[in-house]
Design a protein around this motif. Structure first.
Motif, mmCIF file in Angstrom:
data_model
loop_
_atom_site.group_PDB
_atom_site.id
_atom_site.type_symbol
_atom_site.label_atom_id
_atom_site.label_comp_id
_atom_site.label_asym_id
_atom_site.label_seq_id
_atom_site.Cartn_x
_atom_site.Cartn_y
_atom_site.Cartn_z
ATOM 1 N N THR A 110 0.834 -1.211 0.000
ATOM 2 C CA THR A 110 0.000 0.000 0.000
ATOM 3 C C THR A 110 0.864 1.256 0.000
ATOM 4 O O THR A 110 1.835 1.351 0.762
ATOM 5 N N ASN A 111 0.494 2.163 -0.894
ATOM 6 C CA ASN A 111 1.100 3.496 -0.929
ATOM 7 C C ASN A 111 2.631 3.425 -0.999
ATOM 8 O O ASN A 111 3.340 3.831 -0.085
ATOM 9 N N LEU A 112 3.101 2.925 -2.138
ATOM 10 C CA LEU A 112 4.553 2.810 -2.365
ATOM 11 C C LEU A 112 4.887 3.600 -3.633
ATOM 12 O O LEU A 112 5.098 3.039 -4.706
ATOM 13 N N PRO A 113 4.949 4.908 -3.530
ATOM 14 C CA PRO A 113 5.023 5.755 -4.730
ATOM 15 C C PRO A 113 6.311 5.626 -5.521
ATOM 16 O O PRO A 113 6.327 5.952 -6.710
ATOM 17 N N ARG A 114 7.396 5.160 -4.923
ATOM 18 C CA ARG A 114 8.668 5.063 -5.636
ATOM 19 C C ARG A 114 9.059 3.610 -5.949
ATOM 20 O O ARG A 114 10.194 3.344 -6.334
ATOM 21 N N LEU A 115 8.125 2.722 -5.790
ATOM 22 C CA LEU A 115 8.407 1.315 -6.069
ATOM 23 C C LEU A 115 8.587 1.108 -7.571
ATOM 24 O O LEU A 115 7.731 1.485 -8.369
#
Length: 688
Positions: A110-115
């Motif tokens: 959840t909510n991993l913007p730079r993955l």
């Protein structure tokens, strides 16, 4: 310390080393907790973990970590929701070789913007992990889900919300059986890799609906039987090697952007060769007009390229520029490459390569079927006694009837697949239909040649030993001889079905496979037998010709006429087969003198002509057959007067033979007189 304890220590496997970082809590059979790693810690590697569960917020304090790797952990069984939550700098997650991991909760990621990279491989999970809440903002996000043999379905909207930019999906080696409708909805796909999903049979027609792309689609080593017709417009590279169940591709118009295709079957490339896209035609036109300018002014004297200082918009409209593939250079238009290319045995054409052959094959097969069926029906229903010539004629008609069935099957499939044979080639050539057609043609041709040879030998024997009644060929002898012919023909027709050559090499289902020594020997044996039969027939009719010219030999006038007619007819039949034998022998020695396309002309114009002509030349045009035919019609109330005329004529002929038997015998030599009188006496006693 004794020797035995030392050996036990050496052989006993060392205990598995658990690797738990100092700042983590890894209680055996408990839950993992890594609250804080401290500044500067960027990679967390967790191997051989003793824990069973990775709970919610397990990595809450790892704000600086870029990579988390969990591998080689046999104890791990579950990952709860929000296990990887709000790790704003995390770029890679690797979960690999955890075979007892059976559950990954919804919203675990959840909510991993730079993955940038998520890999879940070789686990025991039974459902596709929920990746819809990752919300990655990275370009070309890579999701790798591989070797998870218990995942059977990719559900609808499975990747929606995964990332806001383009993505690459590597979904290979899993247990997928089905991809449902709208499975890739909401994604922008650069590449979709579905290879080695060996159980994948169904991909819903709307599986790609709602998605942009993919540019690259790989379905190699799957059991997919069809591709979705929607969503292929962006595919530039299609890879479908070892996809043996995919025997039919969507219409060529669906692949408007395709540049490269690597497929399983050569025939599929015909779709792309025969139907170039509109864009390709425009590109080629522009290329032809501009190629000279490209070649002469590609570089200026000061080594500055023309393209860096030249305004394309001044030369081309924007719509024209958009069709050029800049990866291959401005002066090269888009050219689709496809492999494997069609070979000499399977060129890009319909079963009947020419339109005139398509017409002729229908004419010839209908004549062969109707003519031979009529002969069989009349001969088998006639009230006259079944003689050896009648019996042999029945066998010849049946063989030629089978040849007609072969031609009918080929013509029907050609009509059904006209213009689209490349999409039906595999089903046809590897299916039971082509095998049946091949069996019919080999069985029919060999039985026909065998029967023609027996008919010739019987005629020669009858004329040569006309006065020796003890040497006359009886019906029971003919039955045994033809049983041998049926057995011979059946064996040779069955051999390609059991691996000695095969019928699937070419679209016309002839045994043309000579790759192995055994297959080559099979073809050569058939050809040698046919040539030998031709030589025997020629030799017999040369003998017959000289025999009927001998004034000392007394033979019935009927036998003489039949012998002369059959000599011409059979010699003509084998003359028609000579071109086929010649080209077939050269091909058997791997020195083909004719292409498969041109061989179809021989197939239609020479190969079946005998089957079409035999019933007319051997039976229908003869007086005896016309007599039987009208007598049969009279039973149904038709042509009674004509039938009565034949009855009277037949009775008169027998009476004349009885009255003139003694007069005819007086002209023969004394030693022949007794035998000839005996023959005529038997004939008259039966008929008069």
């Amino acid at each position: 310390m004794g020797l035995l304890p030392m050996l036990l220590l050496l052989l006993w496997p060392p205990p598995t080393r658990t690797r738990c970082p100092d700042f983590c809590s890894c209680k055996p059979d408990g839950a993992l907790s890594c609250p804080d790693a401290g500044p500067g810690f960027t990679r967390l590697s967790l191997t051989y973990l003793p824990v069973k569960v990775i709970p919610s917020q397990a990595f809450r304090g790892l704000s600086d970590v870029l990579i988390i790797e969990i591998s080689q952990s046999d104890s791990l069984e579950r990952m709860e929701a929000n296990a990887f939550d709000s790790l704003l700098n995390l770029s890679e997650i690797l979960i690999q070789n955890t075979k007892n991991l059976v559950y990954i909760g919804p919203g675990a990621f959840t909510n991993l913007p730079r993955l940038k990279y998520l890999s879940i491989c070789n686990t025991g999970i039974q459902k596709l992990p929920d990746v819809t809440k990752i919300f990655s903002a990275e370009f070309n996000f890579i999701l790798e889900i591989c070797d998870n043999l218990h995942i059977t379905t990719i559900p609808g909207n499975a990747f929606q919300g995964m990332n806001n930019e383009s993505a690459t999906l590597k979904l290979y080696g899993n247990g997928f059986e089905e991809i449902q409708s709208h499975a890739f909805n909401g994604t922008t796909l650069i590449s979709l890799d579905l290879k080695e999903n060996k159980n994948l049979r169904k991909m819903h027609n709307d599986a790609l609906r709602g998605a942009t792309g993919p540019n690259v689609l790989d379905i190699s080593s799957t059991k997919l039987e069809a591709l979705p017709s929607y969503g292929l417009e962006s595919v530039q590279v299609l890879i479908a090697t070892s996809s043996y169940s995919l025997k039919k591709l969507p219409p060529r118009e669906k692949f408007v952007s395709l540049l490269e295709a690597t497929l399983t079957y050569p025939s599929h490339c015909c779709a792309f060769i025969n139907l170039p896209t509109k864009d390709q035609n425009i590109s080629l036109s522009i290329f032809e007009n501009f190629s000279k300018q490209c070649e002469s002014t590609a570089r200026k004297p000061n080594n500055e390229t023309l393209y860096s200082s030249y305004s394309y918009s001044a030369i081309f409209a924007e719509s024209e520029l958009s069709i050029w593939d800049y990866d291959y250079g401005f002066c090269s238009p888009k050219i689709l490459r496809c492999a494997p290319e069609p070979d000499a045995f399977n060129p890009c054409e319909d079963i009947m390569g020419y339109d005139f052959l398509r017409v002729l094959i229908w004419l010839i097969n209908l004549l062969a079927i109707m003519g031979n069926f009529t002969v069989l029906f009349v001969l088998l229903t006639s009230h006259y006694k079944m003689t050896v010539p009648r019996f042999l004629m029945c066998n010849l008609s049946f063989a030629d009837f089978c040849m007609g069935l072969y031609l009918l099957l080929i013509a029907s499939v050609d009509s059904k697949t006209k213009g689209q044979y490349h999409n039906h080639a595999i089903d046809w050539q590897t299916g039971s239909g082509c095998s049946a057609a091949g069996f019919f043609t080999v069985f029919a041709s060999e039985l026909s040649v065998y029967t023609l040879t027996v008919i010739t030998l019987e005629r020669w024997h009858t004329i040569t030993y006309a006065m020796q009644l003890d040497r006359k060929l009886q019906l029971r002898h003919a039955v045994l001889i033809m049983l041998g012919g049926w057995l011979f023909s059946t064996i040779f027709a069955v051999l390609p079905l059991v691996g000695i050559s095969n019928y699937m090499k070419v679209s016309i289902c002839l045994p043309m496979d000579i790759e192995t020594t055994l297959s080559q020997a099979y073809i050569l044996i058939i050809l040698v037998i046919n040539v030998a039969a031709f030589i025997i027939i020629c030799a017999c009719y040369i003998k017959i010709y000289f025999a009927v010219q001998n004034p000392e030999l007394v033979a019935a006038n009927k036998d003489t006429k039949i012998a002369k007619k059959m000599a011409i007819l059979i010699f003509t039949d084998f003359t028609c087969m000579a071109p086929i034998s010649f080209f077939a022998i050269s091909a058997a020695f791997k020195v083909p003198l004719i292409t498969v396309t041109n061989s179809k002309i021989l197939l239609v114009l020479f190969y079946p002509v005998n089957s079409c002509a035999n019933p007319f030349l051997y039976a229908i045009f003869t007086k005896a057959f016309r007599r039987d035919f009208f007598l049969l019609l009279s039973k149904f109330g038709y042509c009674k007067n004509r039938a009565e005329l034949y009855r009277v004529e037949n009775f008169s002929a027998y009476t004349s033979n009885c009255k003139n038997s003694s007069h005819g015998a007086n002209k023969a030599p004394q030693n022949t007189l007794k035998l000839y009188t005996t023959v005529l006496g038997e004939t008259c006693s039966k008929g008069c």
